[in-house]
Design a protein around this motif. Sequence first.
Motif, PDB file in Angstrom:
ATOM      1  N   ARG A   1       1.448  -5.566   0.342  1.00 16.29           N
ATOM      2  CA  ARG A   1       1.864  -4.205   0.976  1.00 16.29           C
ATOM      3  C   ARG A   1       3.419  -4.180   0.651  1.00 16.29           C
ATOM      4  O   ARG A   1       4.147  -5.041   1.513  1.00 16.29           O
ATOM      5  CB  ARG A   1       1.521  -4.225   2.365  1.00 16.29           C
ATOM      6  CG  ARG A   1       2.214  -2.961   3.330  1.00 16.29           C
ATOM      7  CD  ARG A   1       1.942  -1.602   2.904  1.00 16.29           C
ATOM      8  NE  ARG A   1       2.067  -0.690   3.957  1.00 16.29           N
ATOM      9  CZ  ARG A   1       3.191  -0.027   4.185  1.00 16.29           C
ATOM     10  NH1 ARG A   1       4.198  -0.263   3.208  1.00 16.29           N
ATOM     11  NH2 ARG A   1       3.363   0.872   5.186  1.00 16.29           N
ATOM     12  N   ASN A   2       3.852  -3.611  -0.316  1.00 16.43           N
ATOM     13  CA  ASN A   2       5.220  -3.422  -0.607  1.00 16.43           C
ATOM     14  C   ASN A   2       5.789  -2.114   0.333  1.00 16.43           C
ATOM     15  O   ASN A   2       5.154  -0.894   0.354  1.00 16.43           O
ATOM     16  CB  ASN A   2       5.278  -3.046  -2.113  1.00 16.43           C
ATOM     17  CG  ASN A   2       5.279  -4.319  -2.939  1.00 16.43           C
ATOM     18  OD1 ASN A   2       5.682  -5.414  -2.650  1.00 16.43           O
ATOM     19  ND2 ASN A   2       4.236  -4.151  -4.091  1.00 16.43           N
ATOM     20  N   SER A   3       7.163  -2.401   0.606  1.00 18.25           N
ATOM     21  CA  SER A   3       7.853  -1.455   1.210  1.00 18.25           C
ATOM     22  C   SER A   3       8.214  -0.314   0.401  1.00 18.25           C
ATOM     23  O   SER A   3       8.591  -0.293  -0.764  1.00 18.25           O
ATOM     24  CB  SER A   3       9.212  -1.859   1.876  1.00 18.25           C
ATOM     25  OG  SER A   3       9.923  -1.045   2.276  1.00 18.25           O
ATOM     26  N   ALA A   4       8.078   0.815   0.864  1.00 24.20           N
ATOM     27  CA  ALA A   4       8.121   2.239  -0.082  1.00 24.20           C
ATOM     28  C   ALA A   4       9.576   2.762   0.036  1.00 24.20           C
ATOM     29  O   ALA A   4      10.284   3.474  -0.633  1.00 24.20           O
ATOM     30  CB  ALA A   4       7.138   3.219   0.143  1.00 24.20           C
TER      31      ALA A   4
ATOM     32  N   ASP B   1       9.896   2.472   5.945  1.00 20.73           N
ATOM     33  CA  ASP B   1       8.585   2.652   5.854  1.00 20.73           C
ATOM     34  C   ASP B   1       7.809   2.085   6.873  1.00 20.73           C
ATOM     35  O   ASP B   1       8.147   0.840   7.316  1.00 20.73           O
ATOM     36  CB  ASP B   1       8.265   1.707   4.547  1.00 20.73           C
ATOM     37  CG  ASP B   1       6.565   2.053   4.163  1.00 20.73           C
ATOM     38  OD1 ASP B   1       5.989   2.866   4.662  1.00 20.73           O
ATOM     39  OD2 ASP B   1       6.328   1.327   3.156  1.00 20.73           O
ATOM     40  N   VAL B   2       6.901   3.041   7.799  1.00 23.27           N
ATOM     41  CA  VAL B   2       6.263   2.684   9.061  1.00 23.27           C
ATOM     42  C   VAL B   2       5.238   1.461   8.333  1.00 23.27           C
ATOM     43  O   VAL B   2       4.465   2.097   7.693  1.00 23.27           O
ATOM     44  CB  VAL B   2       5.786   3.555   9.793  1.00 23.27           C
ATOM     45  CG1 VAL B   2       4.728   3.182  11.082  1.00 23.27           C
ATOM     46  CG2 VAL B   2       7.154   4.385  10.133  1.00 23.27           C
ATOM     47  N   ILE B   3       5.108   0.576   9.196  1.00 20.13           N
ATOM     48  CA  ILE B   3       3.994  -0.375   9.006  1.00 20.13           C
ATOM     49  C   ILE B   3       2.781  -0.127   9.736  1.00 20.13           C
ATOM     50  O   ILE B   3       1.555  -0.147   9.259  1.00 20.13           O
ATOM     51  CB  ILE B   3       4.393  -2.030   9.073  1.00 20.13           C
ATOM     52  CG1 ILE B   3       5.600  -2.261   8.106  1.00 20.13           C
ATOM     53  CG2 ILE B   3       3.236  -3.101   8.880  1.00 20.13           C
ATOM     54  CD1 ILE B   3       6.420  -3.591   8.235  1.00 20.13           C
TER      55      ILE B   3
ATOM     56  N   ASN C   1      12.697  -2.053   7.155  1.00 18.95           N
ATOM     57  CA  ASN C   1      13.957  -1.729   7.008  1.00 18.95           C
ATOM     58  C   ASN C   1      14.847  -1.928   5.877  1.00 18.95           C
ATOM     59  O   ASN C   1      16.055  -1.798   5.651  1.00 18.95           O
ATOM     60  CB  ASN C   1      14.885  -2.066   8.323  1.00 18.95           C
ATOM     61  CG  ASN C   1      15.307  -3.658   8.063  1.00 18.95           C
ATOM     62  OD1 ASN C   1      14.740  -4.458   7.167  1.00 18.95           O
ATOM     63  ND2 ASN C   1      15.673  -4.419   9.020  1.00 18.95           N
ATOM     64  N   SER C   2      13.970  -2.204   4.885  1.00 20.43           N
ATOM     65  CA  SER C   2      14.441  -2.487   3.414  1.00 20.43           C
ATOM     66  C   SER C   2      13.384  -2.159   2.343  1.00 20.43           C
ATOM     67  O   SER C   2      12.098  -2.222   2.464  1.00 20.43           O
ATOM     68  CB  SER C   2      14.729  -3.827   3.444  1.00 20.43           C
ATOM     69  OG  SER C   2      15.065  -4.345   1.908  1.00 20.43           O
ATOM     70  N   ALA C   3      13.738  -1.524   1.341  1.00 19.40           N
ATOM     71  CA  ALA C   3      12.852  -1.183   0.253  1.00 19.40           C
ATOM     72  C   ALA C   3      12.114  -2.425  -0.416  1.00 19.40           C
ATOM     73  O   ALA C   3      11.338  -2.352  -1.372  1.00 19.40           O
ATOM     74  CB  ALA C   3      13.620  -0.152  -0.815  1.00 19.40           C
TER      75      ALA C   3
END
Length: 635
Positions: free
Chosen positions: A529-532, A536-538, A623-625
Amino acid sequence: MLKRTAILAALAAVTAGPAFAQMSQGSFGQSNLAIIAPTAPPGDNSNRIATTAFVANAVGGGSLTLANGKIFIGSASNVATAQTVTGDCTLTALGAITCTKTNGVSFAASATTDATNASNISSGTLAAARGGAGTVTGALKGNGAGLVSQAACSDLSGVAASCSTDTTNAANISSGTLPAGRLPNPTASTLGGVQSLTCAVNQWLNTISTSGVPACAQPSFSNISGNLSSSQQTASIDTLTGCTTQGSVLYRNASTWVCLGPGTSGQLLSSGGAAANPSWVTASGTGTVTTCNNGLSGGVSATTCGNMNPVAARGGGFDVWQRGTSVAIAASTTAYSNDGWYLVTGASQASTVSQVAGIATGSLWAAKVTRNSGQTGTTVIRYAMPLDSDEIAPLQGSNVALSFTAKEGANQSFSHSLNYVVYCGTGSPGKRGASAYTGETSVISGTATTSTTAARVTATSVSAVPSNCTQLEIQFNVTPVGTAGADDSFTVDDLQLEVVAGSAFTASPYVKIDLGEQLRKAQRFYFRRNSASATDVIGIMQVWSATQFFGKLFDLPVQMRATPTSNVSSLAHMEIWNATAATPTNVSSMNFSGNSANSIATQSGAATGASLTAGNSTMLQFNSASGWIDASAEL
């Protein structure tokens, strides 16, 4: 006058000796008148007086001599004379006298044997007067005490068995053969002697006369009952048709059944129609198969038609790269790179697995394995994909074909030799790497000679995949030399492992699998699951203390093959919101003990310094892409 002078001289000698001196020292009475004479030395032959001591010495000291075997005997003149013992006795030097005769007649044996004991009598015959009256007939036996009696068969040796058996009773005759003249003729109700007779082929013994003479005859069909066994049927058909060679064909000609012998390898059986006989023909002409039972169409080679499961191995398209399009693998490491594939490196062999443009016709992506420039390690580098149980089961008991496209880098150092192996074992599914599987066999193995131009490689197993194969891995390996240049690499694409009808069949053309299907298969083993974005809300968490929370982060897109383990890019890439604060707090710890095959969850997350309210819900976000959370159920 002379006698007197001699006596006086003798007396003078006596009185001058020690004996007289001894006598003069005592009283000189009548009792002391005995003259003590000196003892002469042994062997003295003078006329001196012999004392008792002299005589004792002469006799006891052995000075008297006597020849061996003789004794002193008084002669007629009363003189002791040496004589030899003669007559019935002999004398030894030790004094033993042995007598063996009486008046010249040798003793009888009974002279030294107690003949009153009957057991000492070993020869001769007692006179009738000594043995009693009467007569005993037959064999005799003694009882050891002088009595004899009639002997039984058991007392005798060398007798026939009939001595104690009534051989007039036929039941007692257990061996041998009676002469024909002693056998009775048979009757309808009694047994008797029968002559021997060998019946001709296809005849049987049907009668025996009362004279014991048998006769043979040919049975009729009505005499036979029952059914033929399978082997009897085969034998009967063999006899009737003469078709006994494997590969023969039985057919009906215009008048009877005949046998068509085997054709040569590769020939076809051709029918001549209703009014002609079949025959073997050799196929001629060229062409392609337009439809196969594996669903392929449009010019598939005839040698591939019949492949039962031409499905590319999971990850064989090299199109899924959830970990990124360039995966660095450190030296002396075993780690997964693109989905399904892992790399094994040795010391000073830091490497990179990269997504590159496809090198096969119609391919989107390929995988390039590079020993990084300047690396000096020269141990074997392995790039491999292990299969799971559900992927291995369809291969068991069948031949398989492996096919792939490969090329080498401009600075390859592995002698243009790319080794490929399909390993099989009997343990639990897993990575093989450099350690052999339990009960390992190599189903397929070979070496592709590579160049900088991509080429297709195919190989078919000589024998079937063992039915007990429960571990399987497709592995490439190379052995580099020297220091790596800028492009010390090999690239592989469009790999396919498929079931084929036999060892003579080759691999079919690569079957392209839809990218979505490739991703679905890959995500059973690994999902990231990569940050968008940086916000990005997990997921929504439940607070249970001022700094701790728990909850499900997200559902997995497909059910994984097993409960996964999870890692995060960095805890610093995640933060938790406090409803009363204007800014979120970074996550300081998180476990994933709540994971299942369907979802990723934490049972204990923490954010040091947060002021959360127990019982409230809160939001967990990236908090990071660059952030990510993964789920791995890889082998």
